[in-house]
Write a protein that holds these residues in place. Sequence first.
Motif, PDB file in Angstrom:
ATOM      1  N   ASP A 113      -8.207   7.803  15.146  1.00 24.98           N
ATOM      2  CA  ASP A 113      -9.178   7.274  14.223  1.00 24.98           C
ATOM      3  C   ASP A 113      -8.781   7.801  12.818  1.00 24.98           C
ATOM      4  O   ASP A 113      -8.847   6.995  11.729  1.00 24.98           O
ATOM      5  CB  ASP A 113     -10.559   8.279  14.404  1.00 24.98           C
ATOM      6  N   LEU A 114      -8.164   8.805  12.566  1.00 21.64           N
ATOM      7  CA  LEU A 114      -7.385   9.402  11.500  1.00 21.64           C
ATOM      8  C   LEU A 114      -6.192   8.332  10.852  1.00 21.64           C
ATOM      9  O   LEU A 114      -6.201   8.125   9.530  1.00 21.64           O
ATOM     10  CB  LEU A 114      -6.809  10.728  11.244  1.00 21.64           C
ATOM     11  N   ILE A 115      -5.515   7.923  11.864  1.00 16.66           N
ATOM     12  CA  ILE A 115      -4.467   7.007  11.346  1.00 16.66           C
ATOM     13  C   ILE A 115      -5.183   5.609  10.693  1.00 16.66           C
ATOM     14  O   ILE A 115      -4.994   5.024   9.783  1.00 16.66           O
ATOM     15  CB  ILE A 115      -3.429   6.483  12.558  1.00 16.66           C
ATOM     16  N   LEU A 116      -6.169   5.232  11.462  1.00 14.31           N
ATOM     17  CA  LEU A 116      -6.918   3.851  11.075  1.00 14.31           C
ATOM     18  C   LEU A 116      -7.672   4.208   9.824  1.00 14.31           C
ATOM     19  O   LEU A 116      -7.584   3.402   8.795  1.00 14.31           O
ATOM     20  CB  LEU A 116      -8.135   3.720  12.271  1.00 14.31           C
ATOM     21  N   GLU A 117      -8.164   5.232   9.407  1.00 15.90           N
ATOM     22  CA  GLU A 117      -8.910   5.658   8.239  1.00 15.90           C
ATOM     23  C   GLU A 117      -7.631   5.692   6.998  1.00 15.90           C
ATOM     24  O   GLU A 117      -8.151   5.120   6.080  1.00 15.90           O
ATOM     25  CB  GLU A 117      -9.564   7.109   8.324  1.00 15.90           C
ATOM     26  N   SER A 118      -6.655   6.496   7.494  1.00 16.26           N
ATOM     27  CA  SER A 118      -5.581   6.635   6.550  1.00 16.26           C
ATOM     28  C   SER A 118      -5.074   5.241   6.001  1.00 16.26           C
ATOM     29  O   SER A 118      -4.750   4.975   4.782  1.00 16.26           O
ATOM     30  CB  SER A 118      -4.488   7.595   6.890  1.00 16.26           C
ATOM     31  N   ALA A 119      -4.845   4.427   6.921  1.00 11.86           N
ATOM     32  CA  ALA A 119      -4.309   2.965   6.750  1.00 11.86           C
ATOM     33  C   ALA A 119      -5.330   2.353   5.974  1.00 11.86           C
ATOM     34  O   ALA A 119      -4.791   1.223   5.070  1.00 11.86           O
ATOM     35  CB  ALA A 119      -3.795   2.522   7.980  1.00 11.86           C
ATOM     36  N   GLY A 120      -6.411   2.240   6.293  1.00 11.57           N
ATOM     37  CA  GLY A 120      -7.638   1.519   5.435  1.00 11.57           C
ATOM     38  C   GLY A 120      -7.392   1.898   3.923  1.00 11.57           C
ATOM     39  O   GLY A 120      -7.988   1.278   3.374  1.00 11.57           O
ATOM     40  N   GLU A 121      -7.162   3.124   3.780  1.00  8.24           N
ATOM     41  CA  GLU A 121      -7.208   3.588   2.296  1.00  8.24           C
ATOM     42  C   GLU A 121      -6.153   3.132   1.426  1.00  8.24           C
ATOM     43  O   GLU A 121      -6.118   3.206   0.274  1.00  8.24           O
ATOM     44  CB  GLU A 121      -7.494   5.021   2.374  1.00  8.24           C
ATOM     45  N   LEU A 122      -4.995   2.804   2.311  1.00 11.27           N
ATOM     46  CA  LEU A 122      -3.817   2.122   1.594  1.00 11.27           C
ATOM     47  C   LEU A 122      -3.988   1.368   0.584  1.00 11.27           C
ATOM     48  O   LEU A 122      -3.365   1.532  -0.684  1.00 11.27           O
ATOM     49  CB  LEU A 122      -2.768   2.160   2.439  1.00 11.27           C
ATOM     50  N   GLY A 123      -4.792   0.378   0.854  1.00 11.56           N
ATOM     51  CA  GLY A 123      -4.752  -0.804   0.113  1.00 11.56           C
ATOM     52  C   GLY A 123      -5.480  -0.426  -1.219  1.00 11.56           C
ATOM     53  O   GLY A 123      -5.404  -1.483  -2.284  1.00 11.56           O
ATOM     54  N   SER A 124      -6.309   0.638  -1.315  1.00 14.44           N
ATOM     55  CA  SER A 124      -6.912   0.783  -2.653  1.00 14.44           C
ATOM     56  C   SER A 124      -6.231   1.729  -3.467  1.00 14.44           C
ATOM     57  O   SER A 124      -6.733   2.089  -4.605  1.00 14.44           O
ATOM     58  CB  SER A 124      -8.229   1.326  -2.253  1.00 14.44           C
ATOM     59  N   MET A 125      -4.949   2.117  -3.150  1.00 14.37           N
ATOM     60  CA  MET A 125      -4.213   3.027  -4.037  1.00 14.37           C
ATOM     61  C   MET A 125      -3.489   2.339  -4.946  1.00 14.37           C
ATOM     62  O   MET A 125      -3.355   1.082  -4.779  1.00 14.37           O
ATOM     63  CB  MET A 125      -3.284   4.026  -3.096  1.00 14.37           C
ATOM     64  N   ASN A 126      -2.998   3.180  -5.993  1.00 15.82           N
ATOM     65  CA  ASN A 126      -2.210   2.391  -6.965  1.00 15.82           C
ATOM     66  C   ASN A 126      -0.921   3.472  -7.527  1.00 15.82           C
ATOM     67  O   ASN A 126      -0.955   3.790  -8.591  1.00 15.82           O
ATOM     68  CB  ASN A 126      -2.979   2.181  -8.377  1.00 15.82           C
ATOM     69  N   VAL A 127      -0.151   3.779  -6.427  1.00 15.78           N
ATOM     70  CA  VAL A 127       0.902   4.651  -6.552  1.00 15.78           C
ATOM     71  C   VAL A 127       2.242   4.164  -6.516  1.00 15.78           C
ATOM     72  O   VAL A 127       2.969   4.068  -7.499  1.00 15.78           O
ATOM     73  CB  VAL A 127       0.649   5.974  -5.549  1.00 15.78           C
ATOM     74  N   ASP A 128       2.271   3.636  -5.247  1.00 13.49           N
ATOM     75  CA  ASP A 128       3.660   2.928  -4.914  1.00 13.49           C
ATOM     76  C   ASP A 128       3.343   1.802  -3.819  1.00 13.49           C
ATOM     77  O   ASP A 128       3.475   2.082  -2.781  1.00 13.49           O
ATOM     78  CB  ASP A 128       4.582   4.152  -4.273  1.00 13.49           C
ATOM     79  N   LYS A 180      -3.903  10.203  -9.995  1.00 13.86           N
ATOM     80  CA  LYS A 180      -2.500   9.630  -9.523  1.00 13.86           C
ATOM     81  C   LYS A 180      -1.927  10.715  -8.577  1.00 13.86           C
ATOM     82  O   LYS A 180      -1.456  10.627  -7.535  1.00 13.86           O
ATOM     83  CB  LYS A 180      -1.509   9.494 -10.747  1.00 13.86           C
ATOM     84  N   GLY A 181      -2.274  11.947  -9.058  1.00 14.75           N
ATOM     85  CA  GLY A 181      -1.887  13.036  -8.115  1.00 14.75           C
ATOM     86  C   GLY A 181      -2.474  13.286  -6.800  1.00 14.75           C
ATOM     87  O   GLY A 181      -1.922  13.540  -5.779  1.00 14.75           O
ATOM     88  N   ILE A 182      -3.943  12.897  -6.991  1.00 16.79           N
ATOM     89  CA  ILE A 182      -4.687  12.947  -5.806  1.00 16.79           C
ATOM     90  C   ILE A 182      -4.227  11.988  -4.771  1.00 16.79           C
ATOM     91  O   ILE A 182      -4.005  11.883  -3.687  1.00 16.79           O
ATOM     92  CB  ILE A 182      -6.049  12.912  -6.020  1.00 16.79           C
ATOM     93  N   GLU A 183      -3.913  10.605  -5.416  1.00 15.04           N
ATOM     94  CA  GLU A 183      -3.554   9.436  -4.707  1.00 15.04           C
ATOM     95  C   GLU A 183      -2.215   9.670  -3.957  1.00 15.04           C
ATOM     96  O   GLU A 183      -1.989   9.334  -2.900  1.00 15.04           O
ATOM     97  CB  GLU A 183      -3.429   8.319  -5.445  1.00 15.04           C
ATOM     98  N   LEU A 184      -1.425  10.262  -4.741  1.00  9.12           N
ATOM     99  CA  LEU A 184       0.102  10.808  -4.275  1.00  9.12           C
ATOM    100  C   LEU A 184       0.140  11.459  -2.970  1.00  9.12           C
ATOM    101  O   LEU A 184       0.723  11.302  -2.193  1.00  9.12           O
ATOM    102  CB  LEU A 184       1.009  11.056  -5.398  1.00  9.12           C
ATOM    103  N   LYS A 197       0.382  12.253   2.818  1.00  9.75           N
ATOM    104  CA  LYS A 197      -0.032  12.834   4.018  1.00  9.75           C
ATOM    105  C   LYS A 197      -0.211  11.561   5.278  1.00  9.75           C
ATOM    106  O   LYS A 197      -0.144  11.630   5.997  1.00  9.75           O
ATOM    107  CB  LYS A 197      -1.699  13.234   3.757  1.00  9.75           C
ATOM    108  N   ALA A 198      -0.530  10.207   4.431  1.00  9.13           N
ATOM    109  CA  ALA A 198      -0.666   9.038   5.449  1.00  9.13           C
ATOM    110  C   ALA A 198       0.945   8.944   5.682  1.00  9.13           C
ATOM    111  O   ALA A 198       1.021   8.397   7.163  1.00  9.13           O
ATOM    112  CB  ALA A 198      -1.216   7.869   4.537  1.00  9.13           C
ATOM    113  N   GLU A 199       1.670   8.935   4.955  1.00 11.01           N
ATOM    114  CA  GLU A 199       2.896   8.658   5.349  1.00 11.01           C
ATOM    115  C   GLU A 199       3.738   9.529   6.532  1.00 11.01           C
ATOM    116  O   GLU A 199       4.387   9.069   7.488  1.00 11.01           O
ATOM    117  CB  GLU A 199       4.176   8.828   4.021  1.00 11.01           C
ATOM    118  N   SER A 200       3.214  10.789   6.286  1.00  6.11           N
ATOM    119  CA  SER A 200       3.595  11.796   7.448  1.00  6.11           C
ATOM    120  C   SER A 200       2.897  11.424   8.749  1.00  6.11           C
ATOM    121  O   SER A 200       3.956  11.498   9.790  1.00  6.11           O
ATOM    122  CB  SER A 200       3.208  13.101   6.843  1.00  6.11           C
ATOM    123  N   LEU A 201       1.870  11.295   8.785  1.00  7.45           N
ATOM    124  CA  LEU A 201       0.844  11.012   9.966  1.00  7.45           C
ATOM    125  C   LEU A 201       1.461   9.490  10.506  1.00  7.45           C
ATOM    126  O   LEU A 201       1.649   9.623  11.684  1.00  7.45           O
ATOM    127  CB  LEU A 201      -0.453  10.846   9.508  1.00  7.45           C
TER     128      LEU A 201
END
Length: 307
Positions: free
Chosen positions: A45-60, A18-22, A27-31
Amino acid sequence: MNARADSITGPLKIAINKGIELAALEKAESLISSALQTGECDDEDLILESAGELGSMNVDKPRQLKLMLDAAMFFYISGLPQRGLVIAQCARAFAVELAQAKGTCRALLLIGICAADTGNLPQAMEAYADCLSITQKTGDRAQETKVWTNLGAALIYSGLYREAISCVLRAIELAKSSPDMHFMLGGLNTNVALCYLSLDDIGPGLNAIKKAVEISAEPTDAHSFLNRVLAENYYTRLLLEVNDFENAMGHAKAARYFASQSKSPRADISASVAEGLAEVFSGQSDIGISRLTATLERGIALKVTIR
């Protein structure tokens, strides 16, 4: 002796993950938030990658969904609608999973906006129809206003200007009914002005664009700067139609000023079109045509506003 990371189990492992995901979420939010605010980013490309990873998280999850939607909007503003479409589609699936009607509607709106910008009008219309159905079931008049607004924009892309005016007037009627939606009236009148300009009905177009500029709040972020640039572009073109070259040049300069604040390639292209046209009609043909030619090349490269 240190324990192997892969041997950690139970609550400790959950807490570490959870700490890693948070950290990744922050980091994604700041970017993404910075990119959406300023309209520019060093690494898209980093924004695209970061946004693509958001759906797999389980933080907020509501926060994750918002960032996915913000990333899709950033790509639209930046003239990269195909990337925005990919993220908007992921956001829709995520919002449906969360059973969040408002988030689903916003995702559908972004699918429509980006699809229309890529030339896929059937996909845009389908997205808007789905969104309209949800808003009318939930009674969300703010979202319904946005649907009619964007449906009108899609019809403008299709060259169906009178039909577009009907949709935008419906959106204006809804926006006027609630003080919370009055901020949309400037942009709506801008779209009405574009329709009349395209129909070569200059008088109503000038009335609409004057109203749009008068009631619009000062822009504060990349999206609102882009909207103001578009308004100044249409104002310039309408004034050229009535041979008011001096005021047309003034509004072209205003478009350039707001585009410089936006940092958005889409805004920059729109401002350059206004400047080039104003220069041509003001007797600076060589400068204006040179500017328009260079702008066309940029539009082709970015695949936006080519027509």
